[in-house]
Motif scaffolding. Structure first.
Motif, PDB file in Angstrom:
ATOM      1  N   TYR A  27     -24.959  16.310-155.026  1.00 33.63           N
ATOM      2  CA  TYR A  27     -24.463  17.568-155.579  1.00 33.63           C
ATOM      3  C   TYR A  27     -23.131  17.962-154.941  1.00 33.63           C
ATOM      4  CZ  TYR A  27     -29.216  18.308-157.401  1.00 33.63           C
ATOM      5  OH  TYR A  27     -30.422  18.185-158.054  1.00 33.63           O
ATOM      6  N   GLU A  28     -22.228  18.450-155.765  1.00 33.17           N
ATOM      7  CA  GLU A  28     -20.962  19.014-155.301  1.00 33.17           C
ATOM      8  C   GLU A  28     -21.077  20.537-155.371  1.00 33.17           C
ATOM      9  OE1 GLU A  28     -18.624  17.071-154.126  1.00 33.17           O
ATOM     10  OE2 GLU A  28     -19.604  15.192-154.719  1.00 33.17           O
ATOM     11  N   SER A  29     -20.887  21.194-154.232  1.00 33.66           N
ATOM     12  CA  SER A  29     -20.989  22.654-154.164  1.00 33.66           C
ATOM     13  C   SER A  29     -19.607  23.260-153.942  1.00 33.66           C
ATOM     14  CB  SER A  29     -21.928  23.063-153.025  1.00 33.66           C
ATOM     15  OG  SER A  29     -21.923  24.467-152.847  1.00 33.66           O
ATOM     16  N   LYS A  30     -19.266  24.244-154.768  1.00 34.37           N
ATOM     17  CA  LYS A  30     -17.974  24.926-154.636  1.00 34.37           C
ATOM     18  C   LYS A  30     -18.187  26.435-154.695  1.00 34.37           C
ATOM     19  CE  LYS A  30     -15.003  21.268-156.499  1.00 34.37           C
ATOM     20  NZ  LYS A  30     -13.918  20.931-157.465  1.00 34.37           N
ATOM     21  N   THR A  31     -17.587  27.129-153.735  1.00 34.19           N
ATOM     22  CA  THR A  31     -17.659  28.583-153.674  1.00 34.19           C
ATOM     23  C   THR A  31     -16.256  29.156-153.711  1.00 34.19           C
ATOM     24  OG1 THR A  31     -19.693  28.516-152.360  1.00 34.19           O
ATOM     25  CG2 THR A  31     -18.451  30.570-152.331  1.00 34.19           C
ATOM     26  N   THR A  32     -16.034  30.146-154.538  1.00 33.88           N
ATOM     27  CA  THR A  32     -14.721  30.785-154.628  1.00 33.88           C
ATOM     28  C   THR A  32     -14.740  32.111-153.866  1.00 33.88           C
ATOM     29  OG1 THR A  32     -15.300  31.911-156.701  1.00 33.88           O
ATOM     30  CG2 THR A  32     -14.240  29.747-156.875  1.00 33.88           C
ATOM     31  N   VAL A  33     -13.582  32.503-153.373  1.00 31.75           N
ATOM     32  CA  VAL A  33     -13.421  33.763-152.652  1.00 31.75           C
ATOM     33  C   VAL A  33     -12.340  34.574-153.346  1.00 31.75           C
ATOM     34  CG1 VAL A  33     -12.727  34.833-150.476  1.00 31.75           C
ATOM     35  CG2 VAL A  33     -14.132  32.775-150.453  1.00 31.75           C
ATOM     36  N   ILE A 244     -33.330  20.038-161.401  1.00 37.50           N
ATOM     37  CA  ILE A 244     -32.180  20.917-161.634  1.00 37.50           C
ATOM     38  C   ILE A 244     -30.897  20.138-161.360  1.00 37.50           C
ATOM     39  CG2 ILE A 244     -30.998  23.027-160.917  1.00 37.50           C
ATOM     40  CD1 ILE A 244     -33.730  24.156-160.110  1.00 37.50           C
ATOM     41  N   LEU A 245     -30.020  20.093-162.368  1.00 41.26           N
ATOM     42  CA  LEU A 245     -28.765  19.349-162.242  1.00 41.26           C
ATOM     43  C   LEU A 245     -27.578  20.257-161.955  1.00 41.26           C
ATOM     44  CD1 LEU A 245     -29.091  16.788-165.188  1.00 41.26           C
ATOM     45  CD2 LEU A 245     -29.830  16.553-162.812  1.00 41.26           C
ATOM     46  N   GLU A 246     -27.696  21.531-162.305  1.00 41.15           N
ATOM     47  CA  GLU A 246     -26.580  22.460-162.090  1.00 41.15           C
ATOM     48  C   GLU A 246     -27.113  23.847-161.763  1.00 41.15           C
ATOM     49  OE1 GLU A 246     -22.895  24.517-164.609  1.00 41.15           O
ATOM     50  OE2 GLU A 246     -23.595  22.516-165.173  1.00 41.15           O
ATOM     51  N   MET A 247     -26.441  24.518-160.805  1.00 45.00           N
ATOM     52  CA  MET A 247     -26.801  25.878-160.417  1.00 45.00           C
ATOM     53  C   MET A 247     -25.545  26.736-160.421  1.00 45.00           C
ATOM     54  SD  MET A 247     -30.132  26.040-159.491  1.00 45.00           S
ATOM     55  CE  MET A 247     -29.997  27.623-158.710  1.00 45.00           C
ATOM     56  N   ASN A 248     -25.675  27.971-160.921  1.00 45.66           N
ATOM     57  CA  ASN A 248     -24.588  28.939-160.851  1.00 45.66           C
ATOM     58  C   ASN A 248     -25.151  30.245-160.308  1.00 45.66           C
ATOM     59  OD1 ASN A 248     -22.213  27.571-162.358  1.00 45.66           O
ATOM     60  ND2 ASN A 248     -23.961  27.264-163.711  1.00 45.66           N
ATOM     61  N   MET A 249     -24.576  30.743-159.192  1.00 46.07           N
ATOM     62  CA  MET A 249     -25.061  31.984-158.584  1.00 46.07           C
ATOM     63  C   MET A 249     -23.898  32.685-157.906  1.00 46.07           C
ATOM     64  SD  MET A 249     -27.400  29.729-156.112  1.00 46.07           S
ATOM     65  CE  MET A 249     -26.719  28.156-155.568  1.00 46.07           C
ATOM     66  N   TYR A 250     -23.585  33.842-158.404  1.00 50.76           N
ATOM     67  CA  TYR A 250     -22.456  34.635-157.938  1.00 50.76           C
ATOM     68  C   TYR A 250     -21.188  33.792-157.960  1.00 50.76           C
ATOM     69  CZ  TYR A 250     -19.561  37.771-155.179  1.00 50.76           C
ATOM     70  OH  TYR A 250     -18.542  38.566-154.753  1.00 50.76           O
ATOM     71  N   ARG A 251     -20.613  33.431-156.819  1.00 52.49           N
ATOM     72  CA  ARG A 251     -19.361  32.681-156.783  1.00 52.49           C
ATOM     73  C   ARG A 251     -19.558  31.203-156.434  1.00 52.49           C
ATOM     74  NH1 ARG A 251     -14.792  35.664-157.053  1.00 52.49           N
ATOM     75  NH2 ARG A 251     -14.967  37.919-156.811  1.00 52.49           N
ATOM     76  N   THR A 252     -20.806  30.736-156.455  1.00 57.45           N
ATOM     77  CA  THR A 252     -21.095  29.348-156.087  1.00 57.45           C
ATOM     78  C   THR A 252     -21.614  28.558-157.284  1.00 57.45           C
ATOM     79  OG1 THR A 252     -21.605  29.935-153.782  1.00 57.45           O
ATOM     80  CG2 THR A 252     -22.478  27.850-154.595  1.00 57.45           C
ATOM     81  N   ILE A 254     -23.130  24.641-158.089  1.00 56.83           N
ATOM     82  CA  ILE A 254     -23.621  23.383-157.538  1.00 56.83           C
ATOM     83  C   ILE A 254     -23.873  22.444-158.716  1.00 56.83           C
ATOM     84  CG2 ILE A 254     -25.412  22.261-156.168  1.00 56.83           C
ATOM     85  CD1 ILE A 254     -25.956  24.951-154.844  1.00 56.83           C
ATOM     86  N   LEU A 255     -23.181  21.297-158.731  1.00 57.44           N
ATOM     87  CA  LEU A 255     -23.266  20.376-159.863  1.00 57.44           C
ATOM     88  C   LEU A 255     -23.635  18.983-159.382  1.00 57.44           C
ATOM     89  CD1 LEU A 255     -22.811  19.838-162.901  1.00 57.44           C
ATOM     90  CD2 LEU A 255     -20.419  19.353-162.356  1.00 57.44           C
ATOM     91  N   CYS A 256     -24.637  18.409-160.038  1.00 58.80           N
ATOM     92  CA  CYS A 256     -25.067  17.045-159.703  1.00 58.80           C
ATOM     93  C   CYS A 256     -24.037  16.041-160.232  1.00 58.80           C
ATOM     94  CB  CYS A 256     -26.438  16.770-160.315  1.00 58.80           C
ATOM     95  SG  CYS A 256     -27.119  15.165-159.851  1.00 58.80           S
ATOM     96  N   SER A 257     -23.550  15.185-159.349  1.00 57.75           N
ATOM     97  CA  SER A 257     -22.516  14.217-159.725  1.00 57.75           C
ATOM     98  C   SER A 257     -23.047  12.794-159.832  1.00 57.75           C
ATOM     99  CB  SER A 257     -21.379  14.244-158.696  1.00 57.75           C
ATOM    100  OG  SER A 257     -21.869  13.943-157.392  1.00 57.75           O
ATOM    101  N   LYS A 258     -24.238  12.544-159.257  1.00 53.14           N
ATOM    102  CA  LYS A 258     -24.768  11.180-159.247  1.00 53.14           C
ATOM    103  C   LYS A 258     -26.261  11.221-158.995  1.00 53.14           C
ATOM    104  CE  LYS A 258     -24.369   6.868-156.564  1.00 53.14           C
ATOM    105  NZ  LYS A 258     -23.692   6.239-155.394  1.00 53.14           N
TER     106      LYS A 258
END
Length: 309
Positions: A27-33, A244-252, A254-258
């Motif tokens: 999973y690739e996790s990205k959070t924005t500020v 679960i392959l993808e999660m979206n919560m507030y500013r984060t 998480i997407l499954c890449s492999k």
């Protein structure tokens, strides 16, 4: 008769696959500020850009979920890179979870946490959110994913969900109204740290923790695939009829890449055992008390000294 036989074969194959399934999901996790409100008007755009770049390694991470039918462990992928070694980066990393082990059969989650140099092991039940499965579908890689949503309650001590407050002017207005209601004048004892201005008047210093707020609840969106019949997902999340392959919560996000699947037993999944074992409630109480201590130290400029755990 042929159709009936085919359905039985498909159902039996899916059941057999689910019984023996194991694998790894990356999973690739990205959070924005929101850097617009970060630091207020006093901070230049160049400074904000530099801080955002230094925070990148903290806000963009890769995780690996190793799973079988009943167990899983979710860990950050180790990288040889230099992130923010102190200050804000060190502080926020203190609120990030370490390895997270789930046992679906026992409804148990074990979560490693290192909080300001002390290791904890949180022993809790899996948060079974009230998922609402929708009719929305999309392809994620080669898998058909179905959308589900839920509302997650956030503990007031969970700094992992802290976010910048509104603009400084709005905060000043709120503080003035609050002070008026409580009949507290600027400069009174307990109102924070103060400095004298050129006119001899006392100027109230703002508590840095007032720049952040923690929401009472957030909406969580998950995309799961019934093609991988494992009721599991990244982090603490589970409870859907498929991985679960993808999660979206507030500013984060998480997407499954492999995904690497196997019908064999797979590698043994070991539960973490390091750290002082505490419940979620006990851990949140420790965090809350420590944050209050830090705020008191700021207000009194270290009055009473720093206490350990």
């Amino acid at each position: 008769m042929k159709l009936y036989t085919l359905v039985l074969v498909v159902l039996f194959s899916t059941f057999s696959f689910a019984q023996n399934i194991s694998g790894k999901a990356y999973y690739e996790s990205k959070t924005t500020v929101d850097m617009d409100n970060f630091g207020g008007r006093e901070m230049s755009e160049q400074m904000k850009k530099m801080i955002a770049e230094r925070m990148k390694s903290m806000l963009e991470k890769t995780y690996i979920l190793t799973f079988n039918k009943n167990e899983s462990i979710y860990k950050e992928e180790e990288k040889l890179e230099s992130g923010p070694g102190g200050g804000f980066g060190m502080m926020m990393n203190s609120f990030s979870a370490g390895a997270q082990y789930k046992n679906l059969e026992k409804n148990q989650i074990l979560e490693e946490r290192e909080f300001f140099g002390k290791q904890f092991l949180i022993n809790d039940t899996i948060s079974n959110l009230e998922w609402q499965v929708t009719d929305e579908k999309k392809m994620i890689g080669n898998y058909l994913a179905v959308k589900a949503t839920a509302i997650k309650k956030i503990d007031s001590a969970d700094m992992a969900f802290a976010r910048p407050r509104r603009g400084r002017e709005d905060r000043k207005k709120d503080d003035a109204e609050k002070a008026k209601e409580e009949k507290i004048e600027v400069g009174d004892e307990g109102g924070g740290n103060t400095n004298e201005t050129a006119n001899g008047e006392e100027k109230k210093e703002e508590d840095p923790m007032n720049n952040f707020e923690i929401p009472e609840e957030i909406e969580v969106t998950a995309w799961f695939t019934p093609q991988i019949p494992v009721s599991n997902g990244p982090g603490e999340y589970a409870g859907l009829p498929g991985l679960i392959l993808e999660m979206n919560m507030y500013r984060t996000t998480i997407l499954c890449s492999k995904i690497v699947l196997s019908t064999k037993a797979g590698e043994k999944i070991e539960a973490p055992d390091k750290g002082d074992e505490v419940t979620r409630e006990e851990y949140n109480k420790i965090v809350k008390e420590k944050m209050e201590e830090m705020r008191e130290n700021f207000r009194g400029r270290g009055r009473g000294g720093r206490r350990g755990f």
